[in-house]
Every structure is written in structure tokens, then in C-alpha cells.
Design a protein around this motif. Structure first.
Motif, PDB file in Angstrom:
ATOM      1  N   TYR A 256      52.168  71.060  77.184  1.00 24.70           N
ATOM      2  CA  TYR A 256      53.348  71.820  76.379  1.00 24.70           C
ATOM      3  C   TYR A 256      54.810  71.031  77.039  1.00 24.70           C
ATOM      4  CZ  TYR A 256      49.834  74.963  74.982  1.00 24.70           C
ATOM      5  OH  TYR A 256      48.552  75.619  74.564  1.00 24.70           O
ATOM      6  N   LEU A 257      54.716  70.412  78.079  1.00 29.07           N
ATOM      7  CA  LEU A 257      56.094  69.699  78.645  1.00 29.07           C
ATOM      8  C   LEU A 257      56.069  68.275  78.241  1.00 29.07           C
ATOM      9  CD1 LEU A 257      56.183  71.570  81.940  1.00 29.07           C
ATOM     10  CD2 LEU A 257      57.588  72.169  79.908  1.00 29.07           C
ATOM     11  N   VAL A 258      55.363  67.642  77.388  1.00 27.11           N
ATOM     12  CA  VAL A 258      55.390  66.179  77.001  1.00 27.11           C
ATOM     13  C   VAL A 258      56.112  66.188  75.576  1.00 27.11           C
ATOM     14  CG1 VAL A 258      54.356  63.973  77.054  1.00 27.11           C
ATOM     15  CG2 VAL A 258      53.305  65.863  78.373  1.00 27.11           C
ATOM     16  N   GLY A 259      57.314  66.103  75.646  1.00 25.22           N
ATOM     17  CA  GLY A 259      58.248  66.111  74.256  1.00 25.22           C
ATOM     18  C   GLY A 259      57.542  64.981  73.432  1.00 25.22           C
TER      19      GLY A 259
ATOM     20  N   ALA B 179      53.137  64.989  67.098  1.00 28.73           N
ATOM     21  CA  ALA B 179      52.139  66.080  66.415  1.00 28.73           C
ATOM     22  C   ALA B 179      53.037  66.466  65.102  1.00 28.73           C
ATOM     23  CB  ALA B 179      52.010  67.186  67.081  1.00 28.73           C
ATOM     24  N   CYS B 180      54.605  66.389  65.023  1.00 31.36           N
ATOM     25  CA  CYS B 180      55.279  66.828  64.035  1.00 31.36           C
ATOM     26  C   CYS B 180      55.149  65.637  62.968  1.00 31.36           C
ATOM     27  CB  CYS B 180      56.642  66.744  64.199  1.00 31.36           C
ATOM     28  SG  CYS B 180      57.283  68.636  64.877  1.00 31.36           S
ATOM     29  N   LYS B 181      55.155  64.399  63.240  1.00 31.65           N
ATOM     30  CA  LYS B 181      54.941  63.168  62.349  1.00 31.65           C
ATOM     31  C   LYS B 181      53.575  63.251  61.767  1.00 31.65           C
ATOM     32  CE  LYS B 181      59.082  61.190  63.278  1.00 31.65           C
ATOM     33  NZ  LYS B 181      60.217  61.025  62.729  1.00 31.65           N
ATOM     34  N   GLU B 182      52.804  63.760  62.505  1.00 26.53           N
ATOM     35  CA  GLU B 182      51.144  63.573  62.112  1.00 26.53           C
ATOM     36  C   GLU B 182      50.960  64.609  61.083  1.00 26.53           C
ATOM     37  OE1 GLU B 182      46.942  64.762  63.767  1.00 26.53           O
ATOM     38  OE2 GLU B 182      48.415  63.948  65.251  1.00 26.53           O
TER      39      GLU B 182
ATOM     40  N   HIS C 250      60.082  74.734  66.424  1.00 21.51           N
ATOM     41  CA  HIS C 250      60.716  76.026  67.318  1.00 21.51           C
ATOM     42  C   HIS C 250      60.225  76.158  68.729  1.00 21.51           C
ATOM     43  CE1 HIS C 250      61.838  79.917  68.377  1.00 21.51           C
ATOM     44  NE2 HIS C 250      62.237  80.319  66.908  1.00 21.51           N
ATOM     45  N   PRO C 251      60.924  76.098  69.748  1.00 24.32           N
ATOM     46  CA  PRO C 251      60.406  76.264  71.020  1.00 24.32           C
ATOM     47  C   PRO C 251      60.149  77.145  71.609  1.00 24.32           C
ATOM     48  CG  PRO C 251      62.981  75.832  70.978  1.00 24.32           C
ATOM     49  CD  PRO C 251      62.441  75.815  69.550  1.00 24.32           C
ATOM     50  N   GLY C 252      60.452  78.428  70.951  1.00 20.40           N
ATOM     51  CA  GLY C 252      59.942  79.660  71.585  1.00 20.40           C
ATOM     52  C   GLY C 252      60.737  79.865  73.069  1.00 20.40           C
ATOM     53  N   TYR C 253      60.271  80.460  74.009  1.00 18.49           N
ATOM     54  CA  TYR C 253      60.938  80.377  75.226  1.00 18.49           C
ATOM     55  C   TYR C 253      60.070  79.802  76.308  1.00 18.49           C
ATOM     56  CZ  TYR C 253      58.546  85.079  74.767  1.00 18.49           C
ATOM     57  OH  TYR C 253      57.826  86.023  74.522  1.00 18.49           O
TER      58      TYR C 253
ATOM     59  N   ASN D 260      65.793  72.819  77.128  1.00 18.90           N
ATOM     60  CA  ASN D 260      65.710  71.283  77.821  1.00 18.90           C
ATOM     61  C   ASN D 260      66.649  70.425  76.803  1.00 18.90           C
ATOM     62  OD1 ASN D 260      64.992  68.442  78.165  1.00 18.90           O
ATOM     63  ND2 ASN D 260      63.436  69.381  79.629  1.00 18.90           N
ATOM     64  N   ALA D 261      67.941  70.148  77.333  1.00 18.15           N
ATOM     65  CA  ALA D 261      68.793  69.481  76.348  1.00 18.15           C
ATOM     66  C   ALA D 261      68.203  67.784  76.092  1.00 18.15           C
ATOM     67  CB  ALA D 261      70.105  69.305  76.956  1.00 18.15           C
ATOM     68  N   VAL D 262      67.427  67.207  76.988  1.00 16.76           N
ATOM     69  CA  VAL D 262      66.776  65.934  76.844  1.00 16.76           C
ATOM     70  C   VAL D 262      66.037  66.066  75.549  1.00 16.76           C
ATOM     71  CG1 VAL D 262      65.616  64.085  77.641  1.00 16.76           C
ATOM     72  CG2 VAL D 262      67.243  65.338  78.941  1.00 16.76           C
TER      73      VAL D 262
END
Length: 497
Positions: A62-65, A71-74, A81-84, A90-92
């Protein structure tokens, strides 16, 4: 305006489900991501599509951007939506999303970065003369200089990590003699937790209440607030019970705090849903604390008193739409309370508990909302936050909301693990909470490991007596025991049993 027809939810559990439900009502398809530990999770089954992003540890999933963007591209999702929690502030990651040509349902990377550091957040807020707790406006590294400044501010003082949160890197110092040791401990803890040892000093407010203001901003320059939430019942500096509105704010203070919150959001051209947090002292003077650049766990209480679906508003704002209502349109209606139902043992310093949900039955009825991500038979994973659900009640006034919460807690059936349900009932029935005369020290002042024991003993005794009646065993003389300390309705009526 950007088109959003499919959203990837970069989260898990109850918040992933909560976001998916609002998206579904808007006709938007959803994509779930999951770790190997969450393969059978409810949010995975509910989504239109699901993609595994790695092993159970969050730093491998879950922390691997990069995996999330892949997954979005796929799947063809246009927005995330990142939830909380996880990557939500995470600005990066926010910049990675923008660089990939995707939409982040949240504020800009610049706003996240500014508000993600308590010192830069204070600097931004000062542009609008927002009230601040007396202290330093910059990081202090020299111990002697810091000690001198602490003496000028006056003890007790609070040493806080600039990049901190959740009580990490935070130390209360009662006297000058303890300062050096406590500062070294704060710096060490901040470095370990956040990779940033910068700390600053504030006067310690001895009886603080934690009040936060929900804000919304769009890309058309509209920023407004949706009133306050009281979040003062905490353990380990983390919230357990929240309510809206606060029991102590006057309309005048509410308006002043609301304006300050809007100004803080305006200082970084904020877009989306965010929360500006304040400390309220015993004189009802308030001071800026920080800004959370995401949806909050406790957002349902705001939704219930305003009638606004905050997730839908987030999605509309991310799609470039203006907010469809004005500040004048917003009114407080009724009262809402939220209890975070954690897999924790309140009798053992709220330590997390793991295991299987042998029984799991949620309360029902008017004015009760349960946001959860579990069902009976599921395991509580060791890898993630131990929250099982958010139990929210709504009433015409605070008294009715409290009564509904007690009823809902009593109806909520969970066995197999320890939970905070009993603690929640203790809070609801405590005189300090019922009268609104409490602060962030509620747990320390009123709750200990023995607080729930008497009630548990009563329940065990009642169960034993019922069992003896059902199985017709007259030699068991439990019913003749001294029940003077038992205040249940069963004891009162036992002669008619």
C-alpha cells in the motif's frame, strides 16, 4: 473539465468501502488494490476491479506509489483517492500522480508539503494572523538556546517534532532541570519516526480541548468550512471518540474558528477536503495546531450534521466542478458522535489485539451508522491499523446521540478479540463526558484497567444465573449471591424471573 469515470482507491478496509459506495452512487467505476493479506477483504469483493500490489507489509504494497500508478494504467482509472493514512498526505506521491497524468483526489503537492511540516504550516497561517500558542516559530537545534527560549515562554512547555504526528517526537517538560534530557529524547524519537529531527517549542496548555474545523476548497477560489468536531477523548494522543458540534463552543467562537480555518486553507490555495486543527484552552481561547490535508477518520459526524457527502464533494472538486453550495447554505442540524471500534484491549493500556472475529454482528436502527470492512469469521491482520469499524450515532440533540450510542454499543456483538466497545460505553456514561466538562486528559483522569472490570463481573454473574435457571440446577446457588453491587435491569427484576 477532467473526466472521472473510474477511480482507484489507494487504501483498504472501511475507508476503501466508504469511498466506493459514494463513487457507485455517482455512476463511477472503482478499482481496489490489495495486499496478499487482504485478498478476501470486503473492499476487494465490492470493487468493480481489483489489483494485487504486493505482500502483506504495507511498505511492500500500500505504500509503493509506483505499483499504485501501474495499477491505474493497467485498469484505465483516471483518478486516485488515497483515503487516509498510507500515502494520503505524501507530497512526493502526489507529484508522482500528477507527473503520470492522473488526478489525485486531494490537494496539490505544494499544499501537502507546506502543511505537512508543522513549522511551515505555522508560517503560512501567520500570514493571516491566526492565533498561535506562544513558542518558537522555527526549529531549534541548540539545546542551550532552546532551554533559554523555554524559560521565556514559561513552564510547562511542549517539545514537538516539526514533521510529527500521533504523539511521536512529543515531550512535556515541567521544569528547566528536565529540559535537556527531554529535548534529546524528542529529537531522537522524531529522527527515528520521521527521518527529521527538527523540533520546536510551545507553551503547554494544561487543560486542552482538541477542536477541528472541516474545510472544503475548489479550483474556482471557493473555500468554506463545515463547522467543528470535538476530538478530545484520546489515547496515546490519538482520537477514540469524536462528536459534532462541540458541547462548549458558542456561536461567536464557532464563527471565529471557522474564519481562521478558511484563512489557513486560503494561505496554501487549498483544494478538496481538509481539516484545520486547534487547541482550545480553559478560557475558550483557541490556537492553531496543524492542518491535515486529507479526509479525516471522523468525517461522518460532519456529514450527519450538515447533510453533505464529503467524498462526493472531493470527487466533484477533483473533476473541476465548483462547490455547489455557499457558506450561508450550511446549517448545523442535530448532533453526531463517533466511536472508533479498535481491536485493542482497554484494560491492557489499549494494546492491539489480533485474532478471528468469531462473532460479528453490527447494531441497527434509527440514527445508527456503521462504517466497517469486516464480517464474521474474518481475521484481524497484524500488519495494519487495528481499527475494525467506525460506529456513528445521530440524534436531534447531544443527549439523544449519547443514548443512541450506548444502545448501539450494547447491540454490537464482537467476540474472539478485545475491542474498545466497552471503553466507549464507559465514556458515554461518564459524568464528565455527559456534561461536556472534559479535555484531552479524559483517559488519564478517569479511566484505568479496573474501570471496566465491575461491569464485566456483573455481566458474567448475570450469565451464570441465567444458565443455572435454564439448566434447572438447584444445587447452584448463584442466584442467592449478594447482588447488591449489580445495577442491571435483570437484577432488579430477578424475583419475577
Amino acid at each position: 473539465m477532467p473526466q472521472i469515470s473510474k477511480i482507484l482507491i489507494a487504501n483498504r478496509g472501511e475507508i476503501a468501502l466508504r469511498i466506493m459506495r459514494s463513487a457507485k452512487e455517482m455512476g463511477i467505476k472503482t478499482v481496489a488494490i490489495f495486499s496478499e493479506a487482504d485478498r478476501d477483504a470486503l473492499h476487494v469483493r465490492y470493487a468493480d476491479e481489483a489489483v494485487c500490489v504486493g505482500p502483506p507489509p504495507s511498505n511492500q504494497s500500500y505504500l509503493v506509489g509506483e505499483k499504485i500508478i501501474s495499477a491505474c494504467k493497467e485498469t484505465g482509472a483516471e483518478a486516485i483517492h488515497p483515503g487516509y493514512g498510507f500515502l494520503s498526505e505524501n507530497a512526493v506521491f502526489a507529484k508522482m500522480v500528477a507527473d503520470a497524468g492522473l488526478i489525485l483526489i486531494g490537494p496539490s503537492p505544494e499544499a501537502m508539503e507546506t502543511m505537512g511540516n508543522k513549522l511551515s504550516a505555522k508560517a503560512a497561517a501567520l500570514k493571516y494572523n491566526i492565533p498561535m500558542v506562544p513558542g518558537t516559530e522555527e526549529a531549534i537545534q541548540d539545546v542551550n538556546e532552546a532551554k533559554q527560549r523555554a524559560i521565556e515562554v514559561g513552564f510547562p512547555i511542549l517539545i514537538k517534532a516539526a514533521a510529527g504526528g500521533g504523539g511521536k517526537g512529543m515531550r512535556i517538560v515541567e521544569q528547566a532541570a528536565d529540559f535537556e534530557e527531554q529535548m534529546q529524547l524528542a529529537v531522537s524519537e522524531a529522527t527515528s519516526a520521521f527521518g527529521d529531527g527538527a523540533v520546536f517549542i510551545e507553551r503547554y496548555v494544561t487543560s486542552p480541548r482538541h477542536i477541528e474545523i472541516q474545510v472544503l476548497g475548489d479550483t474556482h477560489g471557493n473555500i468554506m468550512h463545515l463547522f467543528e468536531r470535538e476530538c478530545s477523548v484520546q489515547r496515546r494522543h490519538q482520537k477514540v471518540v469524536e462528536e459534532a458540534p462541540s458541547a462548549v463552543l458558542t456561536e461567536e467562537i464557532r464563527q471565529k474558528m471557522g474564519k481562521c480555518a478558511v484563512d489557513v486553507a486560503r494561505s496554501v490555495n487549498y483544494t478538496g477536503a481538509g481539516t484545520v486543527e486547534f487547541i482550545l484552552d480553559e478560557n475558550l481561547d483557541f490556537f492553531f495546531l496543524e492542518m491535515n490535508t486529507r479526509l479525516q477518520v471522523e468525517h461522518p459526524v460532519t456529514e450527519l450534521i450538515t447533510g453533505i457527502d464529503l467524498v462526493k464533494e472531493q470527487i466533484k472538486i477533483a473533476a473541476g466542478e465548483p462547490i455547489g453550495f455557499s457558506q450561508a447554505d450550511l446549517k448545523i442540524s442535530g448532533h453526531a458522535i463517533e466511536l472508533r471500534v479498535y481491536a485493542e484491549d482497554p484494560n491492557n493500556n489499549f494494546l492491539p489485539d489480533i485474532g478471528r472475529l468469531q462473532t460479528y454482528k453490527t447494531p441497527k436502527g434509527n440514527g445508527v451508522r456503521v462504517d466497517d470492512g469486516f464480517e464474521q469469521g474474518m481475521e484481524i491482520p497484524i500488519y495494519y491499523d487495528p481499527m475494525i469499524a467506525k460506529l456513528i450515532t445521530f440524534g436531534k440533540d447531544r443527549e439523544e446521540a449519547i443514548q443512541r450510542m450506548v444502545r448501539a454499543i450494547e447491540e454490537y456483538e464482537i467476540t474472539g478479540i478485545e475491542t474498545t466497545l466497552g471503553f466507549g460505553k464507559f465514556v458515554m456514561q461518564h459524568e464528565a463526558f455527559k456534561t461536556g466538562r472534559f479535555d484531552t486528559h479524559f483517559v488519564g483522569k478517569y479511566f484505568n484497567a479496573g474501570s471496566l472490570k465491575a461491569e464485566n463481573d456483573d455481566e458474567a454473574l448475570i450469565a451464570a444465573v441465567i444458565a443455572s435457571k435454564l439448566f434447572q440446577k438447584p444445587e447452584i446457588d448463584v442466584a442467592q449471591k449478594d447482588l447488591s453491587g449489580v445495577t442491571s435491569n435483570w437484577r432488579k427484576n430477578r424475583m419475577n424471573y
